[in-house]
Write a protein that holds these residues in place. Sequence first.
Motif, mmCIF file in Angstrom:
data_model
loop_
_atom_site.group_PDB
_atom_site.id
_atom_site.type_symbol
_atom_site.label_atom_id
_atom_site.label_comp_id
_atom_site.label_asym_id
_atom_site.label_seq_id
_atom_site.Cartn_x
_atom_site.Cartn_y
_atom_site.Cartn_z
ATOM 1 N N ALA A 176 0.827 -1.204 0.000
ATOM 2 C CA ALA A 176 0.000 0.000 0.000
ATOM 3 C C ALA A 176 0.866 1.259 0.000
ATOM 4 N N PHE A 177 1.692 1.394 -1.015
ATOM 5 C CA PHE A 177 2.643 2.501 -1.071
ATOM 6 C C PHE A 177 1.942 3.858 -1.052
ATOM 7 N N ASP A 178 0.745 3.941 -1.666
ATOM 8 C CA ASP A 178 0.037 5.208 -1.669
ATOM 9 C C ASP A 178 -0.526 5.545 -0.297
ATOM 10 N N VAL A 179 -0.971 4.536 0.454
ATOM 11 C CA VAL A 179 -1.473 4.774 1.807
ATOM 12 C C VAL A 179 -0.335 5.200 2.735
ATOM 13 N N CYS A 180 0.842 4.606 2.538
ATOM 14 C CA CYS A 180 2.002 4.911 3.378
ATOM 15 C C CYS A 180 2.717 6.189 2.951
ATOM 16 N N LEU A 181 2.213 6.851 1.922
ATOM 17 C CA LEU A 181 2.795 8.110 1.448
ATOM 18 C C LEU A 181 4.233 7.924 0.986
ATOM 19 N N ASP A 182 4.509 6.787 0.372
ATOM 20 C CA ASP A 182 5.831 6.542 -0.216
ATOM 21 C C ASP A 182 5.836 7.180 -1.603
ATOM 22 N N ARG A 183 5.977 8.487 -1.648
ATOM 23 C CA ARG A 183 5.850 9.227 -2.902
ATOM 24 C C ARG A 183 6.943 8.855 -3.891
ATOM 25 N N ALA A 184 8.132 8.547 -3.400
ATOM 26 C CA ALA A 184 9.226 8.185 -4.297
ATOM 27 C C ALA A 184 8.881 6.925 -5.075
ATOM 28 N N PHE A 185 8.256 5.945 -4.418
ATOM 29 C CA PHE A 185 7.892 4.712 -5.106
ATOM 30 C C PHE A 185 6.705 4.944 -6.035
ATOM 31 N N VAL A 186 5.685 5.645 -5.555
ATOM 32 C CA VAL A 186 4.477 5.861 -6.351
ATOM 33 C C VAL A 186 4.795 6.597 -7.648
#
Length: 443
Positions: A94-104
Amino acid sequence: KIVNQLLDRKMGKGRDRSRSAKRRKTLVKLAPPEGKESDASCRTPPGDTSARARPPPAHDPVHRRISSALLQAHRATAACAIGGCVACAYKICAFDVCLDRAFVSRVPNVRPEMCPRIRGRTGAARVDGPEGKRVPRRPPLGLRPPCAMLTVGDGDFSYSVAVARCLDRFGGRQASFLLATSYEPENTVRAVYDAGTTATGGTPLEELTKRGGGGNAARPSSRVDVEVAFGVDATDLEKTVPRRFRSGGTAGQGCSCCGGRYHRIDWNFPCTAVASGKDGQLGARDEDVRLVADFVAGTLDGGWLCLRSGELHLAHKTKPPYGAWDIAGTVEEASGGRLERRGATVLDRAVIPPYVPRKALDRKSFPSHDALVYSFGWRKGANVLRGEGVAEGPTIQADLVTDNSNAEVVVDYEHGDDHEILPVTDALLERIRRIHLQLPFSR
């Protein structure tokens, strides 16, 4: 060369170019020295034009999907994500939920239908690993047949069909019992959802009807007895469930230890009854939370749950604003401390076909890659049965390794058949993230 052309065009070809030279010197001063990029997370290292050679962008390790060590995923989901499936990677991490902007920004999410397990599905429903390479020995969803199950709020009954198939496929000599219910009356369900068909060629309601009542007479080998009820209010089961299916009734095959109660009650994406497709709105948050609390209190006080190993399962999204519901806190508070959270399993439609989450009174589906299935069981030592406490282990957690934070725990997500639901460790999250950042199609 481009800078010179632009400056020449601005200054004029016949004019003195001293100002252009001065401007170029300023640009050179502002540029970073060779070998030192201003943003290493989104630039290619000097001398290497390969996108795969870029170092993975740094991220904050505290950005976890769930703060506790009770997050699990199906083995097939983890193996698919490790194998390069972007849809399954987002389900677990859940990269978007975790605010992993670099991955998203480098690996955007895709539709769930892009999962190879869904794209490659043909004919009858399969409950297996990536590309059909592994057939599990244990059922998904933590099911432990034979058991008595109750599903509530299942709009088009596709989830109940998935449960019935699993109980039938993995059941033993003793048949399981499933009561599938919907809040809407039968004519409304048929008018809204009858346009959809399952892999068997009929609608979910038709498949359940064939499995229940006289339908099983033609299928003597069936390991599950299915009944369907309409107009069932999850907050008032005592008045809306037909009498023969209530606790202690003669129609159901409930548990034998405490009067025919249900071993498990499932409710996916609970919401209040609203107009077509308008469920889950931010303004209805408080009302929806009260709905969940009333469901839990009524279920326990009405004696619907087996007093030894009964469990409640609630599926819900975790992205804002749904994450503010605090499903775990709401259930534990409404139960008066009698229930405790046993885990949260990543929802994966690919392991429970033909389930498709749909909006209220609408055939439209909604994104569910961020959804978790929260499981709750009797708190140990609650003295819920003859003063003896919990005598049997929970149905979903009995054989799981739950110490996700222990770095020494090594989990084989791609092989083995000992467990079907496995813990999501920090090492797995980092492994999936690293694999997908190194794929050729990452930006």
